[in-house]
Design a protein around this motif. Structure first.
Motif, PDB file in Angstrom:
ATOM      1  N   TRP A 108      37.817 -20.707 -34.776  1.00 14.76           N
ATOM      2  CA  TRP A 108      36.564 -20.105 -34.497  1.00 14.76           C
ATOM      3  C   TRP A 108      35.684 -20.853 -33.583  1.00 14.76           C
ATOM      4  O   TRP A 108      35.217 -20.578 -32.902  1.00 14.76           O
ATOM      5  N   TRP A 109      35.674 -22.046 -34.105  1.00 14.30           N
ATOM      6  CA  TRP A 109      34.957 -23.044 -33.185  1.00 14.30           C
ATOM      7  C   TRP A 109      35.313 -23.389 -31.779  1.00 14.30           C
ATOM      8  O   TRP A 109      34.545 -23.435 -30.810  1.00 14.30           O
ATOM      9  N   GLN A 110      36.766 -23.380 -31.650  1.00 15.23           N
ATOM     10  CA  GLN A 110      37.259 -23.013 -30.219  1.00 15.23           C
ATOM     11  C   GLN A 110      36.754 -21.792 -29.514  1.00 15.23           C
ATOM     12  O   GLN A 110      36.481 -21.776 -28.268  1.00 15.23           O
ATOM     13  N   LEU A 111      36.726 -20.751 -30.232  1.00 16.28           N
ATOM     14  CA  LEU A 111      36.201 -19.455 -29.326  1.00 16.28           C
ATOM     15  C   LEU A 111      34.805 -19.607 -29.122  1.00 16.28           C
ATOM     16  O   LEU A 111      34.086 -19.455 -28.069  1.00 16.28           O
ATOM     17  N   ALA A 112      33.818 -20.481 -30.003  1.00 16.84           N
ATOM     18  CA  ALA A 112      32.340 -20.827 -29.904  1.00 16.84           C
ATOM     19  C   ALA A 112      32.246 -21.695 -28.462  1.00 16.84           C
ATOM     20  O   ALA A 112      31.619 -21.684 -27.537  1.00 16.84           O
ATOM     21  N   ALA A 113      33.096 -22.581 -28.291  1.00 16.10           N
ATOM     22  CA  ALA A 113      33.006 -23.713 -27.419  1.00 16.10           C
ATOM     23  C   ALA A 113      33.351 -23.065 -26.169  1.00 16.10           C
ATOM     24  O   ALA A 113      32.956 -23.515 -24.762  1.00 16.10           O
ATOM     25  N   ALA A 114      34.307 -22.007 -25.870  1.00 16.35           N
ATOM     26  CA  ALA A 114      34.734 -21.357 -24.723  1.00 16.35           C
ATOM     27  C   ALA A 114      33.571 -20.327 -24.234  1.00 16.35           C
ATOM     28  O   ALA A 114      33.948 -19.848 -23.131  1.00 16.35           O
ATOM     29  N   ASP A 115      32.817 -19.770 -25.075  1.00 20.11           N
ATOM     30  CA  ASP A 115      32.030 -18.977 -24.819  1.00 20.11           C
ATOM     31  C   ASP A 115      30.852 -19.261 -23.748  1.00 20.11           C
ATOM     32  O   ASP A 115      30.162 -20.317 -23.973  1.00 20.11           O
ATOM     33  N   PRO A 116      30.009 -18.698 -22.818  1.00 23.20           N
ATOM     34  CA  PRO A 116      29.266 -19.071 -22.002  1.00 23.20           C
ATOM     35  C   PRO A 116      28.012 -19.257 -22.678  1.00 23.20           C
ATOM     36  O   PRO A 116      27.015 -20.076 -22.389  1.00 23.20           O
ATOM     37  N   VAL A 117      27.670 -18.450 -23.801  1.00 24.59           N
ATOM     38  CA  VAL A 117      26.291 -18.530 -24.374  1.00 24.59           C
ATOM     39  C   VAL A 117      26.279 -19.569 -25.447  1.00 24.59           C
ATOM     40  O   VAL A 117      25.355 -20.612 -25.668  1.00 24.59           O
ATOM     41  N   LEU A 118      27.419 -19.706 -26.031  1.00 26.20           N
ATOM     42  CA  LEU A 118      27.401 -20.832 -27.297  1.00 26.20           C
ATOM     43  C   LEU A 118      28.122 -22.162 -27.028  1.00 26.20           C
ATOM     44  O   LEU A 118      28.092 -23.029 -27.822  1.00 26.20           O
ATOM     45  N   ALA A 119      28.644 -22.136 -25.764  1.00 24.80           N
ATOM     46  CA  ALA A 119      29.295 -23.587 -25.398  1.00 24.80           C
ATOM     47  C   ALA A 119      28.192 -24.652 -25.585  1.00 24.80           C
ATOM     48  O   ALA A 119      28.637 -26.033 -26.189  1.00 24.80           O
ATOM     49  N   GLU A 120      26.911 -24.678 -25.088  1.00 24.65           N
ATOM     50  CA  GLU A 120      26.117 -25.722 -25.090  1.00 24.65           C
ATOM     51  C   GLU A 120      25.704 -25.966 -26.389  1.00 24.65           C
ATOM     52  O   GLU A 120      25.802 -27.185 -26.779  1.00 24.65           O
ATOM     53  N   PRO A 121      25.107 -25.114 -27.123  1.00 20.93           N
ATOM     54  CA  PRO A 121      24.841 -25.541 -28.671  1.00 20.93           C
ATOM     55  C   PRO A 121      25.974 -25.813 -29.637  1.00 20.93           C
ATOM     56  O   PRO A 121      25.761 -26.789 -30.292  1.00 20.93           O
ATOM     57  N   THR A 122      27.309 -25.586 -29.112  1.00 22.29           N
ATOM     58  CA  THR A 122      28.364 -25.940 -30.054  1.00 22.29           C
ATOM     59  C   THR A 122      28.669 -27.353 -29.609  1.00 22.29           C
ATOM     60  O   THR A 122      29.095 -28.028 -30.586  1.00 22.29           O
ATOM     61  N   ALA A 123      28.703 -27.458 -28.331  1.00 24.05           N
ATOM     62  CA  ALA A 123      28.780 -29.051 -28.007  1.00 24.05           C
ATOM     63  C   ALA A 123      27.790 -29.902 -28.630  1.00 24.05           C
ATOM     64  O   ALA A 123      27.912 -31.187 -29.221  1.00 24.05           O
ATOM     65  N   ARG A 124      26.529 -29.763 -28.772  1.00 23.55           N
ATOM     66  CA  ARG A 124      25.621 -30.352 -29.581  1.00 23.55           C
ATOM     67  C   ARG A 124      25.831 -30.296 -31.027  1.00 23.55           C
ATOM     68  O   ARG A 124      25.710 -31.400 -31.508  1.00 23.55           O
TER      69      ARG A 124
END
Length: 252
Positions: free
Chosen positions: A189-205
């Motif tokens: 799930w987190w891999q999916l979020a990290a690859a998403d253009p909207v959630l990539a930056e908040p996922t990295a944080r």
């Protein structure tokens, strides 16, 4: 799920729910009992603090069942809060607060001094027992007289090692079968979020804050009930349980 979700918040909520249900197939049952107890003890229009709210799973079910409720969601995870804020944008019944529950001053960030109910699920096992007991003391100060606190989480009973081992083995067989059929786990799930253009930056944080997974404890339901009584609640006991998890209810 392999497609990019972007800002389709409903799709992200569905994706999160399915991922969580891979671990906890009885997840909706614990939410139902939680809301039953809210209604029984504080009525159908409560002011609720959704503690460590994540994507707002409790808030969504709260408002669906009790349209006159209001909810404050508090969390530190930037990615999950992004989904929560997108989901409830424009709903004046809902407020979200970014706060670290390990910070002793986090209650000062809340919009209300007191709540009818403080609810949390599958989150506080990220804390060790000592800071969790301290958090319970802070929560007791936020619950009005006669109000309630509920925590549904992994609560191990170390006195039954053979039962625990058998249950865990059976559960993992079922989980692996579901994963083979396409279910997403936490890492997927987190891999999916990290690859998403909207959630990539908040996922990295988010991973900067927590790492892969935070450490914590899973003490027994009896420990939680004792800690809650020590924190100032008048009554506390288990009101629902599965072989591995429990829902503990405390009344102020």
């Amino acid at each position: 799920m392999t497609t990019t979700l972007g800002s389709d918040w409903h799709a992200w909520q569905e994706s999160w729910d399915r991922q969580q249900e891979w671990y906890m197939p009885d997840r909706e049952e614990r939410f139902r009992v939680m809301l039953d107890m809210v209604e029984a003890l504080v009525g159908p229009a409560p002011r609720v603090l959704d503690l460590a709210c994540g994507t707002g799973s409790i808030t969504a079910r709260l408002l669906e069942r009790f349209p006159d409720a209001v909810s404050t969601g508090v969390d530190l995870d930037p990615a999950l809060l992004t989904i929560a804020e997108g989901t409830f944008a424009g709903d004046d019944r809902v407020t979200f607060v970014t706060a670290d529950l390990k910070d002793p001053d986090w209650p000062a960030l809340l919009p209300y001094d007191a709540y009818d109910a403080v609810l949390t699920a599958t989150a506080l096992h990220w804390l060790y027992s000592e800071p969790l007991a301290a958090l319970y003391g802070q929560v007791a100060g936020l619950v009005r007289d006669g109000g309630v606190f509920m925590n549904a989480d992994h609560m191990a009973d170390e006195s039954t090692p053979r039962i625990n081992a058998a249950e865990r083995a059976q559960r993992h067989v079922r989980m692996e079968a579901a994963k083979a059929a396409g279910a997403l786990d936490w890492a997927d799930w987190w891999q999916l979020a990290a690859a998403d253009p909207v959630l990539a930056e908040p996922t990295a944080r988010r991973f900067e804050i927590y790492g892969v997974h935070a450490d914590g404890d899973t003490p027994s339901a009896e420990w939680h009930a004792r800690a809650l009584r020590s924190a100032g609640f008048a009554e506390a006991r288990t009101v629902w349980c599965s072989p591995s998890d429990a829902l503990v209810l405390a009344v102020r």
